[in-house]
Design a protein around this motif. Structure first.
Motif, PDB file in Angstrom:
ATOM      1  N   UNK A 166      37.811  -6.765  34.326  1.00  0.00           N
ATOM      2  CA  UNK A 166      37.339  -6.873  32.945  1.00  0.00           C
ATOM      3  C   UNK A 166      36.065  -6.014  32.646  1.00  0.00           C
ATOM      4  N   UNK A 167      35.119  -6.192  33.596  1.00  0.00           N
ATOM      5  CA  UNK A 167      34.097  -5.555  33.673  1.00  0.00           C
ATOM      6  C   UNK A 167      34.089  -4.000  33.631  1.00  0.00           C
ATOM      7  N   UNK A 168      34.968  -3.602  34.813  1.00  0.00           N
ATOM      8  CA  UNK A 168      35.149  -2.104  34.807  1.00  0.00           C
ATOM      9  C   UNK A 168      35.665  -1.539  33.580  1.00  0.00           C
ATOM     10  N   UNK A 169      36.532  -2.316  32.654  1.00  0.00           N
ATOM     11  CA  UNK A 169      37.090  -1.916  31.706  1.00  0.00           C
ATOM     12  C   UNK A 169      36.131  -1.728  30.398  1.00  0.00           C
ATOM     13  N   UNK A 170      35.337  -2.974  30.017  1.00  0.00           N
ATOM     14  CA  UNK A 170      34.665  -2.954  29.254  1.00  0.00           C
ATOM     15  C   UNK A 170      33.263  -2.661  29.188  1.00  0.00           C
ATOM     16  N   UNK A 171      32.642  -2.680  30.285  1.00  0.00           N
ATOM     17  CA  UNK A 171      31.410  -2.299  30.460  1.00  0.00           C
ATOM     18  C   UNK A 171      31.018  -1.151  29.987  1.00  0.00           C
ATOM     19  N   UNK A 172      31.580   0.117  30.376  1.00  0.00           N
ATOM     20  CA  UNK A 172      31.463   1.253  29.802  1.00  0.00           C
ATOM     21  C   UNK A 172      31.347   1.287  28.248  1.00  0.00           C
ATOM     22  N   UNK A 173      32.353   0.626  27.801  1.00  0.00           N
ATOM     23  CA  UNK A 173      32.582   0.737  26.356  1.00  0.00           C
ATOM     24  C   UNK A 173      31.205  -0.165  25.579  1.00  0.00           C
ATOM     25  N   UNK A 174      30.670  -1.118  26.435  1.00  0.00           N
ATOM     26  CA  UNK A 174      29.508  -1.839  25.832  1.00  0.00           C
ATOM     27  C   UNK A 174      28.244  -0.818  25.888  1.00  0.00           C
ATOM     28  N   UNK A 175      28.250  -0.166  26.930  1.00  0.00           N
ATOM     29  CA  UNK A 175      27.083   1.012  27.352  1.00  0.00           C
ATOM     30  C   UNK A 175      27.126   1.848  26.079  1.00  0.00           C
ATOM     31  N   UNK A 176      28.251   2.435  25.594  1.00  0.00           N
ATOM     32  CA  UNK A 176      28.168   3.375  24.677  1.00  0.00           C
ATOM     33  C   UNK A 176      28.103   3.046  23.421  1.00  0.00           C
ATOM     34  N   UNK A 177      28.549   1.480  23.058  1.00  0.00           N
ATOM     35  CA  UNK A 177      28.512   1.107  21.678  1.00  0.00           C
ATOM     36  C   UNK A 177      27.274   0.529  21.353  1.00  0.00           C
ATOM     37  N   UNK A 178      26.854  -0.097  22.375  1.00  0.00           N
ATOM     38  CA  UNK A 178      25.449  -0.845  22.009  1.00  0.00           C
ATOM     39  C   UNK A 178      24.152  -0.476  22.872  1.00  0.00           C
ATOM     40  N   UNK A 179      24.225  -0.060  24.107  1.00  0.00           N
ATOM     41  CA  UNK A 179      23.000   0.108  24.821  1.00  0.00           C
ATOM     42  C   UNK A 179      22.662   1.670  24.508  1.00  0.00           C
ATOM     43  N   UNK A 180      23.356   2.880  24.376  1.00  0.00           N
ATOM     44  CA  UNK A 180      23.117   3.896  23.799  1.00  0.00           C
ATOM     45  C   UNK A 180      22.547   4.152  22.608  1.00  0.00           C
ATOM     46  N   UNK A 181      23.225   3.509  21.510  1.00  0.00           N
ATOM     47  CA  UNK A 181      22.490   3.565  20.318  1.00  0.00           C
ATOM     48  C   UNK A 181      20.878   2.702  20.457  1.00  0.00           C
ATOM     49  N   UNK A 182      20.980   2.056  21.008  1.00  0.00           N
ATOM     50  CA  UNK A 182      19.489   1.058  21.141  1.00  0.00           C
ATOM     51  C   UNK A 182      18.373   2.152  21.864  1.00  0.00           C
ATOM     52  N   UNK A 183      18.988   2.814  22.769  1.00  0.00           N
ATOM     53  CA  UNK A 183      18.246   3.859  23.687  1.00  0.00           C
ATOM     54  C   UNK A 183      17.811   4.715  22.762  1.00  0.00           C
ATOM     55  N   UNK A 184      18.617   5.581  21.962  1.00  0.00           N
ATOM     56  CA  UNK A 184      18.107   6.475  20.670  1.00  0.00           C
ATOM     57  C   UNK A 184      17.175   5.734  19.970  1.00  0.00           C
ATOM     58  N   UNK A 185      17.438   4.362  19.394  1.00  0.00           N
ATOM     59  CA  UNK A 185      16.710   3.829  18.325  1.00  0.00           C
ATOM     60  C   UNK A 185      15.149   3.578  18.902  1.00  0.00           C
ATOM     61  N   UNK A 186      15.244   3.306  20.287  1.00  0.00           N
ATOM     62  CA  UNK A 186      13.936   3.197  20.967  1.00  0.00           C
ATOM     63  C   UNK A 186      12.943   4.654  20.888  1.00  0.00           C
ATOM     64  N   UNK A 187      13.802   5.819  21.118  1.00  0.00           N
ATOM     65  CA  UNK A 187      13.251   7.092  20.844  1.00  0.00           C
ATOM     66  C   UNK A 187      12.498   7.373  19.581  1.00  0.00           C
ATOM     67  N   UNK A 188      13.510   6.819  18.531  1.00  0.00           N
ATOM     68  CA  UNK A 188      13.224   6.806  17.172  1.00  0.00           C
ATOM     69  C   UNK A 188      11.835   6.302  16.789  1.00  0.00           C
ATOM     70  N   UNK A 189      11.755   5.219  17.288  1.00  0.00           N
ATOM     71  CA  UNK A 189      10.460   4.119  17.149  1.00  0.00           C
ATOM     72  C   UNK A 189       9.389   4.771  17.965  1.00  0.00           C
ATOM     73  N   UNK A 190       9.549   5.393  18.901  1.00  0.00           N
ATOM     74  CA  UNK A 190       8.466   6.174  19.650  1.00  0.00           C
ATOM     75  C   UNK A 190       7.983   7.191  18.508  1.00  0.00           C
ATOM     76  N   UNK A 191       8.843   7.869  17.930  1.00  0.00           N
ATOM     77  CA  UNK A 191       8.344   9.152  16.967  1.00  0.00           C
ATOM     78  C   UNK A 191       7.821   8.463  15.710  1.00  0.00           C
ATOM     79  N   UNK A 192       8.051   7.197  15.287  1.00  0.00           N
ATOM     80  CA  UNK A 192       7.648   6.632  14.159  1.00  0.00           C
ATOM     81  C   UNK A 192       6.260   5.787  14.240  1.00  0.00           C
TER      82      UNK A 192
END
Length: 433
Positions: free
Chosen positions: A267-293
């Motif tokens: 289950x982790x092997x199947x859904x963990x990559x989806x969690x990273x792409x759908x939740x973690x990656x957007x938050x990482x780029x939002x963190x970059x945006x907050x740095x700029x602002x």
């Protein structure tokens, strides 16, 4: 126009004259408004970045061949570092061009806060951007592009070598660098990284943050190359070590005896990559945006402030540097990889929990929609001969990537803007920075 004076009336500093809290569900419309209002600078930044990226990629495939190969491979690695820095500059520029259209920035201007120049923003953002970029492995795509450009540019050299049974060095510009050269260059870059980081902490001069980021990227790239050089030689030795063999045996025994082991790991092997792409990656780029602002804190203290864990952070931050580094190693780089994301998540949730879901939904929806749009346009345009897409494909990819990047940057800016505005109107500080 105001009256007969011909003077443009100043824009509203907030979302509405009544100063109502902006709805989290207005995120898509707000993002489209920002994208439409700042479309020209966003397009220019992206186009300039793609041009610079192509020139650097092409240069990396040209400089790799000829005499003094090791020196040339050092140049290839340096060009890869410049490619990443160009991406950092473009992302910072696109986000910075959106500042004037944000409600929060207008509110700051109304309070007398001066607008931060672009180069000062870039210098301030660069070190933290480098940490986030490397922690989440975004540089892998840049290295893949160098490899693919090399294969495409020297395709006939590769086929000729295969035809005559000769060994070819095409596509090996990032892996053939001698480990001793990598190690020596890595030591130099580590020294420069430490020096520039101290200058940044002391606030001396300008562009030290940018130079610190360059040294950070180069240090990691040369270190990875040295590690790869040792990997093949050490693989067989490591596999036969007693500790490794024992750990593998214990893991195999656990898979047989622990109930539900395979179900959980599957289950982790199947859904963990989806969690990273759908939740973690957007938050990482939002963190970059907050740095700029300019409203972002990546310190662990900001994450645990007001909880019992704050005392533990006090002890950790007052400990020896070796202790902190050991903690980071044992936790898998927790501070670099996850703390900025948790801070970004906290900011979004403070602006309204539904805002977090809307951001993730829109982020993933943009990627899926543009992927289907690319496929649909290829079917619509069509071609009798497949080779026609050799020159049609890049143009179509450029347009799709342009739309995707413009809308993504606008989405990140809109997410921050709504979260910051809601926090400000509630009388809550957005961050502890």
């Amino acid at each position: 126009m105001s009256g007969s004076t011909g003077v443009m009336a100043p824009p509203e500093p907030g979302p509405t004259p009544a100063q109502r809290l902006p709805s989290p569900y207005s995120l898509p419309l707000h993002a489209l408004r920002l994208a439409g209002r700042c479309a020209l600078p966003l397009i220019l930044w992206f186009a300039a970045g793609e041009l610079v990226r192509f020139v650097l990629l092409y240069g990396a495939t040209e400089v790799a061949y000829g005499d003094h190969r090791q020196v040339r491979l050092v140049a290839v690695m340096t060009l890869l570092t410049l490619i990443v820095l160009a991406a950092m500059t473009v992302v910072t520029g696109m986000l910075h061009s959106l500042r004037g259209a944000l409600w929060e920035m207008r509110a700051r201007a109304g309070e007398g806060v001066a607008e931060e120049p672009f180069f000062r923003t870039l210098d301030r953002v660069a070190p933290a951007f480098a940490v986030l970029y490397l922690a989440w492995g975004f540089q892998v795509e840049d290295a893949r592009d160098v490899f693919q450009m090399d294969l495409f540019h020297h395709f006939f050299d590769l086929t000729d070598a295969a035809w005559f049974g000769e060994e070819s060095v095409v596509g090996r510009g990032l892996v053939d660098l001698d480990w001793r050269v990598s190690l020596g260059t890595m030591v130099v870059m580590f020294g420069l990284k430490t020096l520039f980081a101290k200058f940044v902490q002391k606030g001396k001069g300008s562009f030290y943050g940018f130079l610190a980021a360059f040294s950070e990227f180069a240090f990691v790239f040369y270190g990875l190359n040295a590690t790869v050089a040792f990997a093949d030689a050490r693989a067989e030795w490591v596999e036969h070590r007693r500790v490794v063999a024992g750990a593998e045996g214990a893991l195999a025994e656990a898979q047989k005896s622990v109930p539900g082991w395979e179900a959980v790991t599957g289950w982790l092997g199947e859904y963990w990559p989806l969690f990273l792409d759908a939740v973690a990656v957007p938050l990482a780029w939002l963190a970059v945006a907050m740095l700029v602002f300019g409203a972002f804190s990546d310190e662990t203290r900001a994450l645990v402030k007001g909880t019992r864990l704050e005392k533990g952070v006090d002890r950790l931050e007052s400990s020896h540097d070796l202790t902190r580094r050991s903690f980071d190693e044992l936790t898998g780089g927790f501070r670099d990889r996850w703390v900025p994301l948790f801070n970004a998540l906290r900011t979004v949730v403070r602006g309204g929990a539904p805002l977090f879901g809307m951001m993730c939904l829109c982020f993933v929806g943009l990627s899926v929609a543009l992927a289907h749009a690319d496929r649909g346009m290829r079917l619509l345009v069509g071609a009798r001969d497949e080779w026609v897409w050799v020159y049609q494909g890049p143009a179509l990819t450029f347009v799709c990537q342009l739309v995707l990047n413009v809308l993504t940057m606008a989405l990140l800016a809109a997410t921050y803007d709504i979260a910051a505005t809601r926090s400000r109107l509630r009388g809550e500080p957005l961050s502890d920075a």
